[in-house]
Motif scaffolding. Structure first.
Motif, PDB file in Angstrom:
ATOM      1  N   LEU A 142       0.844  -1.211   0.000  1.00 19.92           N
ATOM      2  CA  LEU A 142       0.000   0.000   0.000  1.00 19.92           C
ATOM      3  C   LEU A 142       0.880   1.262   0.000  1.00 19.92           C
ATOM      4  N   HIS A 143       1.309   1.573  -1.215  1.00 23.26           N
ATOM      5  CA  HIS A 143       2.444   2.464  -1.473  1.00 23.26           C
ATOM      6  C   HIS A 143       2.187   3.964  -1.385  1.00 23.26           C
ATOM      7  N   HIS A 144       0.917   4.401  -1.228  1.00 21.34           N
ATOM      8  CA  HIS A 144       0.661   5.854  -1.206  1.00 21.34           C
ATOM      9  C   HIS A 144       0.688   6.463   0.200  1.00 21.34           C
ATOM     10  N   ILE A 178       5.381  -2.178  -9.815  1.00 17.07           N
ATOM     11  CA  ILE A 178       4.733  -2.352 -11.126  1.00 17.07           C
ATOM     12  C   ILE A 178       3.222  -2.096 -11.065  1.00 17.07           C
ATOM     13  N   ASP A 179       2.763  -1.531  -9.964  1.00 10.26           N
ATOM     14  CA  ASP A 179       1.376  -1.047  -9.877  1.00 10.26           C
ATOM     15  C   ASP A 179       1.211   0.042 -10.948  1.00 10.26           C
ATOM     16  N   VAL A 180       0.013   0.179 -11.507  1.00 10.95           N
ATOM     17  CA  VAL A 180      -0.198   1.188 -12.563  1.00 10.95           C
ATOM     18  C   VAL A 180      -0.065   2.624 -12.028  1.00 10.95           C
ATOM     19  N   HIS A 181      -0.123   2.760 -10.695  1.00  4.03           N
ATOM     20  CA  HIS A 181       0.016   4.097 -10.089  1.00  4.03           C
ATOM     21  C   HIS A 181       1.454   4.342  -9.611  1.00  4.03           C
ATOM     22  N   HIS A 182       1.805   5.604  -9.518  1.00  4.15           N
ATOM     23  CA  HIS A 182       3.141   5.986  -9.044  1.00  4.15           C
ATOM     24  C   HIS A 182       3.293   5.644  -7.553  1.00  4.15           C
ATOM     25  N   ALA A 272      -1.687  -5.295  -9.192  1.00  5.44           N
ATOM     26  CA  ALA A 272      -2.271  -6.001 -10.340  1.00  5.44           C
ATOM     27  C   ALA A 272      -3.216  -5.105 -11.142  1.00  5.44           C
ATOM     28  N   ASP A 273      -3.195  -3.812 -10.835  1.00  2.00           N
ATOM     29  CA  ASP A 273      -4.004  -2.885 -11.640  1.00  2.00           C
ATOM     30  C   ASP A 273      -3.273  -2.481 -12.923  1.00  2.00           C
ATOM     31  N   SER A 274      -2.054  -3.004 -13.126  1.00  2.00           N
ATOM     32  CA  SER A 274      -1.377  -2.802 -14.408  1.00  2.00           C
ATOM     33  C   SER A 274      -1.814  -3.866 -15.426  1.00  2.00           C
ATOM     34  N   GLY A 309      -0.739  -4.873  -3.740  1.00  2.00           N
ATOM     35  CA  GLY A 309      -0.932  -3.462  -4.085  1.00  2.00           C
ATOM     36  C   GLY A 309      -2.310  -3.298  -4.685  1.00  2.00           C
ATOM     37  N   GLY A 310      -2.400  -2.473  -5.735  1.00  2.00           N
ATOM     38  CA  GLY A 310      -3.689  -2.271  -6.386  1.00  2.00           C
ATOM     39  C   GLY A 310      -4.124  -3.514  -7.149  1.00  2.00           C
ATOM     40  N   GLY A 311      -5.297  -3.401  -7.762  1.00  2.00           N
ATOM     41  CA  GLY A 311      -5.858  -4.545  -8.490  1.00  2.00           C
ATOM     42  C   GLY A 311      -7.349  -4.547  -8.246  1.00  2.00           C
ATOM     43  N   TYR A 312      -8.142  -4.157  -9.271  1.00  2.00           N
ATOM     44  CA  TYR A 312      -9.555  -3.840  -9.046  1.00  2.00           C
ATOM     45  C   TYR A 312     -10.512  -4.681  -9.876  1.00  2.00           C
ATOM     46  N   THR A 313      -9.982  -5.701 -10.545  1.00  2.00           N
ATOM     47  CA  THR A 313     -10.833  -6.710 -11.174  1.00  2.00           C
ATOM     48  C   THR A 313     -10.443  -8.015 -10.473  1.00  2.00           C
TER      49      THR A 313
HETATM   50 ZN    ZN Z   1      -2.588   1.204  -8.202  1.00  2.00          ZN
END
Ligand code: ZN
Ligand code: V1P
Ligand code: CA
Length: 392
Positions: A142-144, A178-182, A272-274, A309-313
Motif C-alpha cells: 500500500l504504497h501511497h 509495477i502497480d499502474v500508479h506511481h 495487479a491494476d497494471s 498493491g492495487g488490483g480492481y478486477t
Molecule cells: Zn494502483
C-alpha cells in the motif's frame, strides 16, 4: 536432477507466505474499488493448486504500535486508531486525509492496517534472518500512505515499514513498483538516502491520473548535500502498453538499476491494476507479462519480498498473484493453466484458464497502445543518463 521439496522447490530454497483471513473480511464500502475479498479469491486459487504445501505459511499478526511508529507520526496513529465510522460530510476528508471517498473510515480500520503491516514486517524479517529466499504478502503493497496522511486507499505504508526492517541488515534495498500508479509514498519516504533506490513504472499524464506525480525527471532532490539525489527512478507510460514492450522495458531498466546500485535485497510491489481489463488501470499487460517481472527478479538471486498493491478486477488479481506464487516456488512450468474444478468461488473466474487471452479480457473494449517504441527508447536513454550519477 534438482532435489525437490514440495511441488517444485529446490531443497533448501525457502518461500514464506504471510496472510491472515481477518484482513480479507474488511469492507471499504460497496461502491469502493478496493475489495479485500480479492485476497480470499487469490488464496483459494493458490490453495486449490496445492501451492501452500511448498511454502512456509504464517498467519500474520498486527504490527505493534512501536513498529508502526518507525514511520508514522504519533498524532496520525492516534487518529487512525480512534477514528469513528460516520457518513462522509460532502465527501470531504476531515483530518489526515481520512474519511473521504478514497480513504473511508470503516469498521475495523485500525485492525486492517496493522495486520497488513504486520505481515510485511514479518516477511522482511524472514529475509533478514535468511529463513526465506522469497517472502510473500499479497495483502500489503500500500504504497501511497505518508508519515501522517492516508492517500489512495492506503493508510499505513507497509512497504516503508518492511524496507526499514531490511535496512537493519541490508546495506542497499531496491524497491520496484509495477502497480499502474506511481509509488509516491515509498519514494518520498526514502527521498534523502542512498541506501534505497526506488523504481516505479506507472501511467502518467500530468495531473489527471492519480496521484499526478512520477514524471521522468523526478529523480530525487538534487543537491550536493542530499545522498538520495538520483536514487528515484520514474518510468511514466501512456495507455495500452502490451506485454512485449512492458517486459522488455522492465528487464532493461531493472537490469541497469541492479548493475549500478548492487542491491542486497529487493522489494517488488506487484500491483495487479497494471493488468489489462482492470477497473482503474489503463495498460494491456497480461498475467504472463506481469509474471515475467517476478521471474526476472527471482532470477537475480537476491533476497526478494513480494507484496500486492492495487488490483480492481478481483478475478484477474487472483490469477496474477496465484501465477506469481507458482513462479516463487518454481512450479510455474508445470502448473495446469486450467483452473481446478474445486477452486472456491470458481464461478468468479469468467474463463477457465489462469491466462485468458487479451481478446477475452478486453472483449469489445478497444485499448490502443499509445506508447511508441521511440518513446520507450527515450525513457531508457534518460534513465541510463540518470544512473551515471549513482555510485555504490
Ligand atoms: Zn494502483
Ligand atoms: O482520483 C482520485 C482522487 C479523488 N479525486 C479527488 C482525486 N483517486 C483515485 C485513487 C486511486 C488509488 C489507487 C491505489 C493504488 O495505487 C494502491 C492500492 O492502486 C480513485 C479512482 C481512480 N479512478 O483513479 N479513487 C476512485 N477511483 C474511487 C472510485 C469510487 C469510489 C472511491 C474511490
Ligand atoms: Ca508503479
Amino acid at each position: 536432477q534438482i532435489e525437490k521439496n514440495g511441488i517444485g522447490r529446490p531443497k533448501g530454497y525457502n518461500v514464506s507466505w504471510h496472510s491472515n483471513p481477518d484482513i480479507e473480511k474488511h469492507h471499504f464500502g460497496h461502491a469502493h474499488p478496493m475489495k479485500p475479498w480479492r485476497l480470499t479469491l487469490a488464496k483459494g486459487l493458490i490453495m486449490s493448486y496445492g501451492m501452500h504445501a511448498a511454502m512456509d505459511t504464517f498467519v500474520s499478526r498486527q504490527a505493534t504500535r512501536e513498529e508502526l511508529e518507525d514511520f508514522h507520526s504519533d498524532e496520525y496513529l492516534d487518529y487512525l486508531k480512534t477514528a469513528k465510522v460516520a457518513a462522509p460530510i460532502d465527501d470531504i476528508p476531515v483530518d489526515f486525509n481520512l474519511g473521504g471517498s478514497d480513504c473511508p473510515i470503516f469498521e475495523g480500520l485500525f485492525n486492517y492496517c496493522s495486520m497488513y503491516a504486520g505481515a510485511s514486517i514479518d516477511a522482511a524479517r524472514k529475509l533478514c534472518n535468511n529463513e526465506s529466499d522469497i517472502a510473500i504478502n499479497w495483502s500489503g503493497g500500500l504504497h501511497h500512505a505518508k508519515k501522517a496522511e492516508a492517500s489512495g486507499f492506503c493508510y499505513v505504508n507497509d512497504i516503508v515499514l518492511a524496507i526499514l526492517q531490511l535496512l537493519r541488515k541490508h546495506p542497499r534495498v531496491l524497491y520496484i513498483d509495477i502497480d499502474v500508479h506511481h509509488g509516491d509514498g515509498v519514494e518520498e519516504a526514502f527521498w534523502s538516502t542512498d541506501r534505497v533506490m526506488t523504481l516505479s513504472i506507472h501511467k502518467y499524464d500530468g495531473l489527471n491520473f492519480f496521484p499526478g506525480t512520477g514524471d521522468l525527471d523526478r529523480t530525487g532532490p538534487d543537491s550536493e548535500e542530499n545522498p538520495g539525489a538520483h536514487h528515484a527512478v520514474n518510468v511514466p507510460l501512456a495507455d495500452g502498453i502490451d506485454d512485449e514492450q512492458y517486459v522488455w522495458l522492465f528487464k532493461t531498466i531493472v537490469g541497469m538499476c541492479v548493475e549500478r546500485f548492487q542491491p542486497t535485497a529487493i522489494v517488488l510491489q506487484c500491483g495487479a491494476d497494471s493488468l489489462a481489463g482492470d477497473r482503474l488501470g489503463r495498460f494491456n499487460v497480461q498475467v504472463q507479462g506481469h509474471g515475467s517481472c517476478v521471474s526476472y527478479c527471482k532470477s537475480l538471486n537476491i533476497p526478494l519480498l513480494l507484496v500486492g498493491g492495487g488490483g480492481y478486477t478481483p478475478r484477474n488479481v487472483a490469477r496474477a498473484w496465484a501465477h506469481e506464487t507458482s513462479i516463487a516456488i518454481g512450479c510455474d512450468a508445470t502448473l495446469d493453466p486450467i483452473i481446478p474444478m474445486h477452486t472456491p468461488y470458481r464461478q468468479h473466474f469468467r474463463y477457465d484458464t489462469i491466462f485468458p487471452t487479451l481478446e477475452q479480457i478486453l472483449a469489445g473494449e478497444n485499448r490502443p497502445n499509445r506508447n511508441p517504441d521511440k518513446k520507450i527508447r527515450e525513457i531508457i536513454a534518460s534513465v541510463t543518463e540518470q544512473l551515471r550519477f549513482v555510485n555504490c
